[in-house]
Design a protein around this motif. Structure first.
Motif, PDB file in Angstrom:
ATOM      1  N   VAL A   1       0.848  -1.195   0.000  1.00 57.26           N
ATOM      2  CA  VAL A   1       0.000   0.000   0.000  1.00 57.26           C
ATOM      3  C   VAL A   1       0.878   1.238   0.000  1.00 57.26           C
ATOM      4  CG1 VAL A   1      -1.835   1.259   1.187  1.00 57.26           C
ATOM      5  CG2 VAL A   1      -1.784  -1.248   1.264  1.00 57.26           C
ATOM      6  N   PHE A   2       0.647   2.101  -1.011  1.00 58.91           N
ATOM      7  CA  PHE A   2       1.444   3.316  -1.188  1.00 58.91           C
ATOM      8  C   PHE A   2       0.542   4.544  -1.255  1.00 58.91           C
ATOM      9  CE2 PHE A   2       3.608  -0.118  -3.486  1.00 58.91           C
ATOM     10  CZ  PHE A   2       4.869  -0.088  -2.920  1.00 58.91           C
ATOM     11  N   ARG A   3       1.161   5.710  -1.076  1.00 60.69           N
ATOM     12  CA  ARG A   3       0.492   6.958  -1.406  1.00 60.69           C
ATOM     13  C   ARG A   3       0.236   6.937  -2.908  1.00 60.69           C
ATOM     14  NH1 ARG A   3      -1.765  10.470   2.039  1.00 60.69           N
ATOM     15  NH2 ARG A   3      -0.020   9.989   3.412  1.00 60.69           N
ATOM     16  N   LYS A   4      -0.998   7.233  -3.320  1.00 56.00           N
ATOM     17  CA  LYS A   4      -1.325   7.078  -4.735  1.00 56.00           C
ATOM     18  C   LYS A   4      -0.878   8.283  -5.561  1.00 56.00           C
ATOM     19  CE  LYS A   4      -6.176   8.645  -4.506  1.00 56.00           C
ATOM     20  NZ  LYS A   4      -7.584   8.234  -4.721  1.00 56.00           N
ATOM     21  N   GLN A   5      -0.627   8.013  -6.820  1.00 60.49           N
ATOM     22  CA  GLN A   5      -0.243   9.039  -7.779  1.00 60.49           C
ATOM     23  C   GLN A   5      -1.452   9.948  -8.032  1.00 60.49           C
ATOM     24  OE1 GLN A   5       2.596  10.640  -9.197  1.00 60.49           O
ATOM     25  NE2 GLN A   5       3.219   8.627  -9.958  1.00 60.49           N
ATOM     26  N   PRO A   6      -1.319  11.250  -7.852  1.00 61.44           N
ATOM     27  CA  PRO A   6      -2.469  12.144  -8.039  1.00 61.44           C
ATOM     28  C   PRO A   6      -3.046  12.035  -9.450  1.00 61.44           C
ATOM     29  CG  PRO A   6      -0.664  13.299  -6.955  1.00 61.44           C
ATOM     30  CD  PRO A   6      -0.107  11.981  -7.428  1.00 61.44           C
ATOM     31  N   GLY A   7      -4.365  11.973  -9.513  1.00 59.69           N
ATOM     32  CA  GLY A   7      -5.046  12.024 -10.799  1.00 59.69           C
ATOM     33  C   GLY A   7      -5.036  10.746 -11.610  1.00 59.69           C
ATOM     34  N   VAL A   8      -4.569   9.635 -11.023  1.00 62.70           N
ATOM     35  CA  VAL A   8      -4.514   8.374 -11.779  1.00 62.70           C
ATOM     36  C   VAL A   8      -5.584   7.398 -11.309  1.00 62.70           C
ATOM     37  CG1 VAL A   8      -3.102   6.389 -12.417  1.00 62.70           C
ATOM     38  CG2 VAL A   8      -2.058   8.655 -12.253  1.00 62.70           C
ATOM     39  N   ILE A   9      -5.498   6.969 -10.052  1.00 62.63           N
ATOM     40  CA  ILE A   9      -6.463   6.020  -9.516  1.00 62.63           C
ATOM     41  C   ILE A   9      -7.634   6.788  -8.897  1.00 62.63           C
ATOM     42  CG2 ILE A   9      -6.860   4.118  -7.922  1.00 62.63           C
ATOM     43  CD1 ILE A   9      -4.975   3.473 -10.225  1.00 62.63           C
ATOM     44  N   PRO A  10      -8.832   6.631  -9.445  1.00 66.76           N
ATOM     45  CA  PRO A  10      -9.982   7.413  -8.979  1.00 66.76           C
ATOM     46  C   PRO A  10     -10.419   7.054  -7.562  1.00 66.76           C
ATOM     47  CG  PRO A  10     -10.361   6.467 -11.167  1.00 66.76           C
ATOM     48  CD  PRO A  10      -9.158   5.782 -10.607  1.00 66.76           C
ATOM     49  N   ASP A  11     -11.142   7.965  -6.956  1.00 65.13           N
ATOM     50  CA  ASP A  11     -11.637   7.752  -5.599  1.00 65.13           C
ATOM     51  C   ASP A  11     -12.616   6.590  -5.528  1.00 65.13           C
ATOM     52  OD1 ASP A  11     -10.137   9.762  -4.533  1.00 65.13           O
ATOM     53  OD2 ASP A  11     -11.753  11.244  -4.454  1.00 65.13           O
ATOM     54  N   TYR A  12     -13.307   6.257  -6.641  1.00 65.33           N
ATOM     55  CA  TYR A  12     -14.254   5.152  -6.574  1.00 65.33           C
ATOM     56  C   TYR A  12     -13.544   3.800  -6.441  1.00 65.33           C
ATOM     57  CZ  TYR A  12     -13.455   4.985 -11.689  1.00 65.33           C
ATOM     58  OH  TYR A  12     -12.897   4.937 -12.943  1.00 65.33           O
ATOM     59  N   VAL A  13     -12.246   3.754  -6.676  1.00 65.27           N
ATOM     60  CA  VAL A  13     -11.456   2.543  -6.443  1.00 65.27           C
ATOM     61  C   VAL A  13     -10.908   2.531  -5.020  1.00 65.27           C
ATOM     62  CG1 VAL A  13      -9.381   1.248  -7.093  1.00 65.27           C
ATOM     63  CG2 VAL A  13     -10.824   2.263  -8.867  1.00 65.27           C
ATOM     64  N   THR A  14     -10.361   3.660  -4.590  1.00 62.98           N
ATOM     65  CA  THR A  14      -9.747   3.742  -3.255  1.00 62.98           C
ATOM     66  C   THR A  14     -10.730   4.202  -2.183  1.00 62.98           C
ATOM     67  OG1 THR A  14      -9.021   6.024  -3.658  1.00 62.98           O
ATOM     68  CG2 THR A  14      -7.511   4.250  -4.290  1.00 62.98           C
ATOM     69  N   ARG A  15     -11.946   4.493  -2.588  1.00 63.82           N
ATOM     70  CA  ARG A  15     -13.008   4.944  -1.682  1.00 63.82           C
ATOM     71  C   ARG A  15     -12.580   6.152  -0.868  1.00 63.82           C
ATOM     72  NH1 ARG A  15     -16.383   3.334  -5.131  1.00 63.82           N
ATOM     73  NH2 ARG A  15     -17.776   1.668  -4.533  1.00 63.82           N
ATOM     74  N   GLY A  16     -11.935   7.097  -1.561  1.00 61.21           N
ATOM     75  CA  GLY A  16     -11.575   8.369  -0.961  1.00 61.21           C
ATOM     76  C   GLY A  16     -10.253   8.374  -0.225  1.00 61.21           C
ATOM     77  N   LEU A  17      -9.610   7.225  -0.081  1.00 61.61           N
ATOM     78  CA  LEU A  17      -8.314   7.180   0.587  1.00 61.61           C
ATOM     79  C   LEU A  17      -7.234   7.778  -0.313  1.00 61.61           C
ATOM     80  CD1 LEU A  17      -8.407   3.559   2.075  1.00 61.61           C
ATOM     81  CD2 LEU A  17      -8.916   5.713   3.252  1.00 61.61           C
ATOM     82  N   GLU A  18      -6.173   8.264   0.305  1.00 63.72           N
ATOM     83  CA  GLU A  18      -5.050   8.814  -0.451  1.00 63.72           C
ATOM     84  C   GLU A  18      -4.006   7.749  -0.760  1.00 63.72           C
ATOM     85  OE1 GLU A  18      -4.891  11.840  -1.797  1.00 63.72           O
ATOM     86  OE2 GLU A  18      -6.957  11.969  -1.056  1.00 63.72           O
ATOM     87  N   THR A  19      -4.327   6.509  -0.446  1.00 65.43           N
ATOM     88  CA  THR A  19      -3.413   5.399  -0.691  1.00 65.43           C
ATOM     89  C   THR A  19      -4.033   4.410  -1.675  1.00 65.43           C
ATOM     90  OG1 THR A  19      -4.300   4.260   1.254  1.00 65.43           O
ATOM     91  CG2 THR A  19      -2.272   5.542   1.549  1.00 65.43           C
ATOM     92  N   VAL A  20      -3.171   3.578  -2.277  1.00 64.54           N
ATOM     93  CA  VAL A  20      -3.630   2.548  -3.201  1.00 64.54           C
ATOM     94  C   VAL A  20      -2.895   1.248  -2.895  1.00 64.54           C
ATOM     95  CG1 VAL A  20      -1.925   3.216  -4.961  1.00 64.54           C
ATOM     96  CG2 VAL A  20      -3.982   1.948  -5.634  1.00 64.54           C
ATOM     97  N   ALA A  21      -3.634   0.136  -2.899  1.00 69.25           N
ATOM     98  CA  ALA A  21      -3.067  -1.190  -2.652  1.00 69.25           C
ATOM     99  C   ALA A  21      -2.782  -1.861  -3.989  1.00 69.25           C
ATOM    100  CB  ALA A  21      -4.039  -2.037  -1.833  1.00 69.25           C
ATOM    101  N   VAL A  22      -1.573  -2.410  -4.132  1.00 70.02           N
ATOM    102  CA  VAL A  22      -1.132  -2.962  -5.422  1.00 70.02           C
ATOM    103  C   VAL A  22      -0.517  -4.341  -5.204  1.00 70.02           C
ATOM    104  CG1 VAL A  22       0.226  -2.536  -7.504  1.00 70.02           C
ATOM    105  CG2 VAL A  22      -0.570  -0.602  -6.126  1.00 70.02           C
ATOM    106  N   ARG A  23      -0.812  -5.247  -6.147  1.00 71.64           N
ATOM    107  CA  ARG A  23      -0.238  -6.588  -6.087  1.00 71.64           C
ATOM    108  C   ARG A  23       0.090  -7.084  -7.486  1.00 71.64           C
ATOM    109  NH1 ARG A  23      -1.093 -12.331  -5.282  1.00 71.64           N
ATOM    110  NH2 ARG A  23      -3.311 -12.466  -5.771  1.00 71.64           N
TER     111      ARG A  23
END
Length: 201
Positions: free
Chosen positions: A98-120
């Protein structure tokens, strides 16, 4: 909707599944942990189909699956050295970072408003080829009704997903039957160090 179960070992089936993902449909496929239910992460309607098919709570974010290390740079704003060591040792494999997400790439509807993104990056040839051929970032939780056991066979997926999705790619029985290990990185300044929780740093 009629749900077809096709062999994940068929190039034609993989290509068709990739085209379904590109067109905004959700597809079930095997990974090294459990069967996943994937959709194009940058397509809001496609992602909504995951939530509807699973009955997934609307506040639960989704994991992004990738097929090569280079894709991570497009979704994570900073990848600390500790993360690189884990990637080198355990990717592809059952490890979610789980990282801080790249601005403007992964939408909030995927991360549910979080500023982080989980990647595998899953360690399964069908999953890796499907992600590669689709050319998409794939949002993919397990392919089961929320609250039920995660599926390790295509027949298990069919019990929950028949009539809800157009295709299940059958990769046979396999997977470890549980979700991947998750490590979250608290990222500070770019010239500082990111620290993975539980890594003792």
């Amino acid at each position: 909707m009629h749900t077809r179960k096709l062999s994940g070992g068929s190039q034609e089936a993989l290509q068709e599944a990739a085209e379904l993902l590109q067109s905004g449909e959700a597809v079930a496929f095997p990974t090294d942990t459990v069967y996943g239910l994937g959709a194009h992460a940058l397509d809001a309607d496609a992602v909504q189909k995951i939530y509807e098919a699973k009955g997934r709570p609307s506040d639960k974010p989704l994991i992004i699956l990738i097929h090569e290390r280079a894709q991570l740079d497009s979704v994570a704003s900073y990848i600390p050295e500790e993360a690189e060591k884990l990637i080198a040792a355990f990717w592809p494999g059952p490890l979610t970072l789980v990282f801080r997400k790249q601005p403007g790439v992964i939408p909030d509807y995927v991360t549910r408003g979080l500023e982080t993104v989980a990647v595998r990056m899953p360690n399964h040839p069908v999953a890796l080829q499907l992600i590669s051929e689709s050319g998409c970032l794939i949002a993919a939780p397990s392919a089961n009704t929320s609250g039920k056991p995660s599926p390790t066979e295509a027949s298990h997926v069919a019990l929950d997903m028949d009539g809800k999705i157009p295709m299940i790619l059958d990769g046979g029985a396999g997977g470890i039957g549980s979700e991947s290990t998750l490590v979250e990185f608290d990222v500070v300044e770019p010239n500082g160090a990111g620290c993975g929780r539980g890594l003792g740093c």
